[in-house]
Scaffold this active site. Structure first.
Site, PDB file in Angstrom:
ATOM      1  N   CYS A  44      31.413 -42.024 -46.245  1.00  0.00           N
ATOM      2  CA  CYS A  44      31.804 -43.301 -46.828  1.00  0.00           C
ATOM      3  C   CYS A  44      32.401 -44.152 -45.702  1.00  0.00           C
ATOM      4  O   CYS A  44      33.288 -43.679 -44.969  1.00  0.00           O
ATOM      5  CB  CYS A  44      32.836 -43.094 -47.933  1.00  0.00           C
ATOM      6  SG  CYS A  44      33.520 -44.650 -48.571  1.00  0.00           S
TER       7      CYS A  44
ATOM      8  N   ASP B 204      29.643 -37.858 -48.317  1.00  0.00           N
ATOM      9  CA  ASP B 204      28.766 -38.119 -49.458  1.00  0.00           C
ATOM     10  C   ASP B 204      27.574 -37.185 -49.328  1.00  0.00           C
ATOM     11  O   ASP B 204      27.044 -36.992 -48.227  1.00  0.00           O
ATOM     12  CB  ASP B 204      28.287 -39.576 -49.456  1.00  0.00           C
ATOM     13  CG  ASP B 204      29.405 -40.545 -49.755  1.00  0.00           C
ATOM     14  OD1 ASP B 204      30.186 -40.280 -50.701  1.00  0.00           O
ATOM     15  OD2 ASP B 204      29.521 -41.569 -49.058  1.00  0.00           O
TER      16      ASP B 204
END
Length: 165
Positions: free
Chosen positions: A56, A63
Protein backbone atom coordinates in the site's frame (compact mmCIF):
# COMPACT_ATOMS: atom_id res chain seq x y z
CA UNK A 1 10.20 -32.99 -33.26
CA UNK A 2 9.17 -29.34 -33.60
CA UNK A 3 11.04 -27.26 -31.09
CA UNK A 4 12.36 -23.74 -31.12
CA UNK A 5 15.67 -23.10 -32.79
CA UNK A 6 18.39 -20.85 -31.38
CA UNK A 7 17.29 -17.85 -33.45
CA UNK A 8 13.72 -18.12 -32.11
CA UNK A 9 15.04 -18.18 -28.55
CA UNK A 10 17.31 -15.18 -29.06
CA UNK A 11 16.70 -12.73 -26.23
CA UNK A 12 15.30 -15.40 -23.87
CA UNK A 13 17.93 -15.61 -21.15
CA UNK A 14 16.01 -16.31 -17.95
CA UNK A 15 14.41 -19.66 -18.83
CA UNK A 16 16.59 -22.45 -17.48
CA UNK A 17 18.98 -20.00 -15.81
CA UNK A 18 19.72 -21.17 -12.27
CA UNK A 19 21.29 -17.88 -11.21
CA UNK A 20 18.28 -15.58 -11.62
CA UNK A 21 18.07 -12.63 -9.31
CA UNK A 22 14.64 -12.10 -7.78
CA UNK A 23 14.31 -8.33 -7.77
CA UNK A 24 12.37 -6.81 -4.90
CA UNK A 25 11.87 -3.48 -6.69
CA UNK A 26 9.70 -2.77 -9.73
CA UNK A 27 11.66 -4.12 -12.71
CA UNK A 28 9.89 -4.12 -16.10
CA UNK A 29 13.26 -4.59 -17.79
CA UNK A 30 13.27 -8.30 -16.79
CA UNK A 31 10.42 -9.04 -19.22
CA UNK A 32 11.42 -11.06 -22.29
CA UNK A 33 9.59 -12.17 -25.42
CA UNK A 34 9.88 -14.81 -28.10
CA UNK A 35 8.28 -15.08 -31.56
CA UNK A 36 4.72 -16.37 -31.82
CA UNK A 37 4.83 -19.40 -34.13
CA UNK A 38 1.14 -18.90 -35.00
CA UNK A 39 0.53 -15.15 -35.44
CA UNK A 40 -2.12 -15.86 -38.07
CA UNK A 41 -4.27 -17.62 -35.42
CA UNK A 42 -6.26 -15.80 -32.77
CA UNK A 43 -5.97 -17.65 -29.47
CA UNK A 44 -5.81 -16.79 -25.78
CA UNK A 45 -2.81 -17.30 -23.53
CA UNK A 46 -3.72 -17.14 -19.84
CA UNK A 47 -1.56 -16.76 -16.75
CA UNK A 48 -2.61 -16.96 -13.10
CA UNK A 49 -0.34 -15.57 -10.41
CA UNK A 50 -1.92 -16.53 -7.05
CA UNK A 51 0.97 -15.17 -4.96
CA UNK A 52 1.17 -11.55 -6.16
CA UNK A 53 2.16 -9.03 -3.51
CA UNK A 54 2.65 -5.29 -3.49
CA UNK A 55 2.62 -2.58 -0.85
CA UNK A 56 0.00 0.00 0.00
CA UNK A 57 1.56 3.35 -0.98
CA UNK A 58 0.10 5.07 2.10
CA UNK A 59 0.53 2.54 4.92
CA UNK A 60 3.30 0.30 3.58
CA UNK A 61 1.18 -2.73 4.49
CA UNK A 62 1.37 -5.72 2.15
CA UNK A 63 -1.43 -6.39 -0.31
CA UNK A 64 -1.99 -9.90 -1.65
CA UNK A 65 -3.77 -10.88 -4.85
CA UNK A 66 -4.25 -13.36 -7.60
CA UNK A 67 -3.42 -11.65 -10.88
CA UNK A 68 -5.06 -13.06 -14.00
CA UNK A 69 -3.52 -12.10 -17.34
CA UNK A 70 -5.16 -13.18 -20.61
CA UNK A 71 -3.96 -12.06 -24.01
CA UNK A 72 -4.25 -12.76 -27.71
CA UNK A 73 -0.69 -12.60 -29.04
CA UNK A 74 0.44 -10.81 -32.14
CA UNK A 75 3.99 -11.36 -33.39
CA UNK A 76 5.60 -11.69 -29.91
CA UNK A 77 4.75 -13.58 -26.73
CA UNK A 78 5.88 -13.00 -23.16
CA UNK A 79 8.24 -15.61 -21.74
CA UNK A 80 6.65 -17.04 -18.58
CA UNK A 81 9.70 -17.09 -16.30
CA UNK A 82 10.42 -13.45 -17.07
CA UNK A 83 6.76 -12.69 -16.32
CA UNK A 84 7.10 -14.45 -12.96
CA UNK A 85 10.22 -12.41 -12.10
CA UNK A 86 8.48 -9.22 -13.25
CA UNK A 87 5.40 -9.86 -11.09
CA UNK A 88 7.67 -10.72 -8.15
CA UNK A 89 9.33 -7.32 -8.60
CA UNK A 90 6.15 -5.67 -7.28
CA UNK A 91 6.95 -7.19 -3.85
CA UNK A 92 8.21 -3.89 -2.40
CA UNK A 93 6.48 -1.61 -4.90
CA UNK A 94 3.99 0.83 -3.43
CA UNK A 95 0.93 1.41 -5.60
CA UNK A 96 -2.82 1.13 -5.27
CA UNK A 97 -4.46 -2.05 -6.59
CA UNK A 98 -5.92 -0.24 -9.59
CA UNK A 99 -2.51 1.15 -10.50
CA UNK A 100 -0.81 -2.25 -10.28
CA UNK A 101 -3.13 -3.93 -12.80
CA UNK A 102 -2.93 -0.97 -15.21
CA UNK A 103 0.88 -0.83 -14.95
CA UNK A 104 1.10 -4.57 -15.64
CA UNK A 105 -1.18 -4.26 -18.66
CA UNK A 106 0.66 -1.24 -20.10
CA UNK A 107 4.09 -2.85 -19.63
CA UNK A 108 2.89 -5.97 -21.46
CA UNK A 109 1.38 -3.90 -24.28
CA UNK A 110 4.70 -2.07 -24.75
CA UNK A 111 6.57 -5.37 -24.63
CA UNK A 112 4.47 -7.51 -26.96
CA UNK A 113 2.01 -5.33 -28.87
CA UNK A 114 -0.74 -7.97 -28.41
CA UNK A 115 -3.99 -8.02 -30.35
CA UNK A 116 -5.89 -8.06 -27.05
CA UNK A 117 -5.01 -8.20 -23.34
CA UNK A 118 -6.81 -8.09 -20.00
CA UNK A 119 -5.49 -8.02 -16.46
CA UNK A 120 -7.67 -8.74 -13.45
CA UNK A 121 -6.44 -8.42 -9.87
CA UNK A 122 -8.39 -10.19 -7.15
CA UNK A 123 -6.97 -8.74 -3.96
CA UNK A 124 -7.62 -10.32 -0.59
CA UNK A 125 -9.65 -8.23 1.85
CA UNK A 126 -7.85 -5.78 4.09
CA UNK A 127 -9.86 -3.74 6.54
CA UNK A 128 -12.96 -5.76 5.66
CA UNK A 129 -13.06 -4.93 1.94
CA UNK A 130 -11.58 -6.48 -1.17
CA UNK A 131 -10.78 -4.64 -4.37
CA UNK A 132 -10.81 -6.43 -7.74
CA UNK A 133 -9.69 -4.05 -10.50
CA UNK A 134 -9.98 -5.15 -14.13
CA UNK A 135 -8.53 -3.48 -17.21
CA UNK A 136 -8.24 -4.44 -20.84
CA UNK A 137 -7.06 -3.28 -24.23
CA UNK A 138 -7.84 -4.17 -27.83
CA UNK A 139 -5.57 -3.08 -30.66
CA UNK A 140 -6.94 0.10 -32.23
CA UNK A 141 -8.79 -0.20 -35.54
CA UNK A 142 -9.13 -3.99 -35.25
CA UNK A 143 -11.99 -6.22 -34.18
CA UNK A 144 -10.15 -6.59 -30.86
CA UNK A 145 -10.88 -2.95 -30.03
CA UNK A 146 -14.60 -3.81 -30.07
CA UNK A 147 -13.99 -7.03 -28.12
CA UNK A 148 -12.23 -4.98 -25.43
CA UNK A 149 -15.16 -2.58 -25.14
CA UNK A 150 -17.69 -5.45 -25.00
CA UNK A 151 -15.71 -7.38 -22.39
CA UNK A 152 -15.23 -4.28 -20.26
CA UNK A 153 -18.91 -3.33 -20.32
CA UNK A 154 -19.99 -6.90 -19.55
CA UNK A 155 -17.19 -7.70 -17.12
CA UNK A 156 -18.14 -9.43 -13.90
CA UNK A 157 -21.86 -9.60 -14.70
CA UNK A 158 -22.13 -12.53 -12.30
CA UNK A 159 -20.09 -11.56 -9.24
CA UNK A 160 -18.73 -14.35 -7.14
CA UNK A 161 -19.90 -15.18 -3.66
CA UNK A 162 -17.67 -13.97 -0.88
CA UNK A 163 -17.20 -17.55 0.37
CA UNK A 164 -15.07 -18.60 -2.61
CA UNK A 165 -11.93 -16.58 -1.79
Amino acid sequence: MTGRNEKELEGVSLLGNQTNVYRADYAPEVLETFPNKHPENDYFVKFNCPEFTSLCPKTGQPDFATIYISYVPGERMVESKSLKLYLFSFRNHGDFHEDCVNIIMKDLIRLMDPKYIEVWGKFTPRGGISIDPYCNYGKKDTLWEKVAFDRLTHHDMYPEKIDNR
